[in-house]
Design a protein around this motif. Structure first.
Motif: not given
Length: 216
Positions: A91-93, A42, A80, A29
């Motif tokens: 993955h996450v922003d 992460s 997401v 992320g």
């Protein structure tokens, strides 16, 4: 609403690094915005998935603990990425928020009550918009906006401009945008074709040829 999530910072990036993290049970992320530099991170995959399944992700303030530091960073989930057919985060922003600084967030709209047009006239309640965009300081982000629809009759429409917002929360949606409405029930008649006095003829059997296995 607030929640806590533990993160580890990382220096490496790229598809190979992301795949390696996922194999190790972690989700890559990034944290950005709020006047600070982007930070690659992460997070533990199972912990993050369980958290996201238990909160309204779009409007929950997350206290992000980086490498076990005592002073967490506050952020919202901006995006997401999920696996197309597995329950797996890819993955996450996160976007930073600052106390006292207004931000824009999506907030769900909850319809409360049974409309008069449904109860007494057999109509159907149709919700077109399930969330609206609001602007407020992080401490005032509502978990949801409740809208009373009991007074709606058939043909009535509730628009964004009709929604009463909590104090300190600004509605950024076009006032004419439709939230929900009550429409007349659609009556569908099923027509059955009945053929009387017609006897079904036995199906003809297609002759089969025996092959000796020498066909080309």
């Amino acid at each position: 609403m607030e929640a806590k999530l533990n993160l580890l910072t990382r220096d490496e990036s790229g598809k190979g690094v992301a795949r390696k993290l996922r194999r190790a049970g972690r989700v890559p992320g990034v944290i950005y915005g709020g006047g600070g530099e982007p930070v690659m991170v992460s997070m533990e995959a199972r912990e993050t998935l369980q958290l996201f399944q238990s909160i309204p992700v779009d409007n929950t303030i997350l206290n992000l603990s980086l490498d076990g530091e005592a002073s967490p960073e506050q952020a919202l989930v901006r995006e997401v990425q999920v696996h197309p057919y597995r329950t797996e985060l890819l993955h996450v922003d996160f976007i930073r928020v600052r106390r006292g600084v207004p931000i824009e967030v999506h907030v769900p709209v909850h319809l409360m009550g049974l409309p008069d047009g449904v109860r007494n006239e057999g109509g159907i309640l149709e919700q077109v918009a399930h969330d609206i965009i609001v602007k407020c300081v992080p401490a005032l982000i509502p978990e949801g906006i409740e809208v009373d629809v009991t007074g709606l009759g058939i043909g009535d429409v509730l628009r964004a401009g009709d929604v009463v917002m909590p104090e300190g929360v600004e509605n950024l949606v076009d006032p004419e945008r439709m939230i929900c409405g009550v429409s007349a029930a659609r009556l569908a008649e099923e027509l059955e074709d009945e053929e009387e006095g017609v006897e079904a003829e036995p199906a003809l059997e297609t002759p089969t040829s025996e092959s000796d296995g020498d066909q080309d």
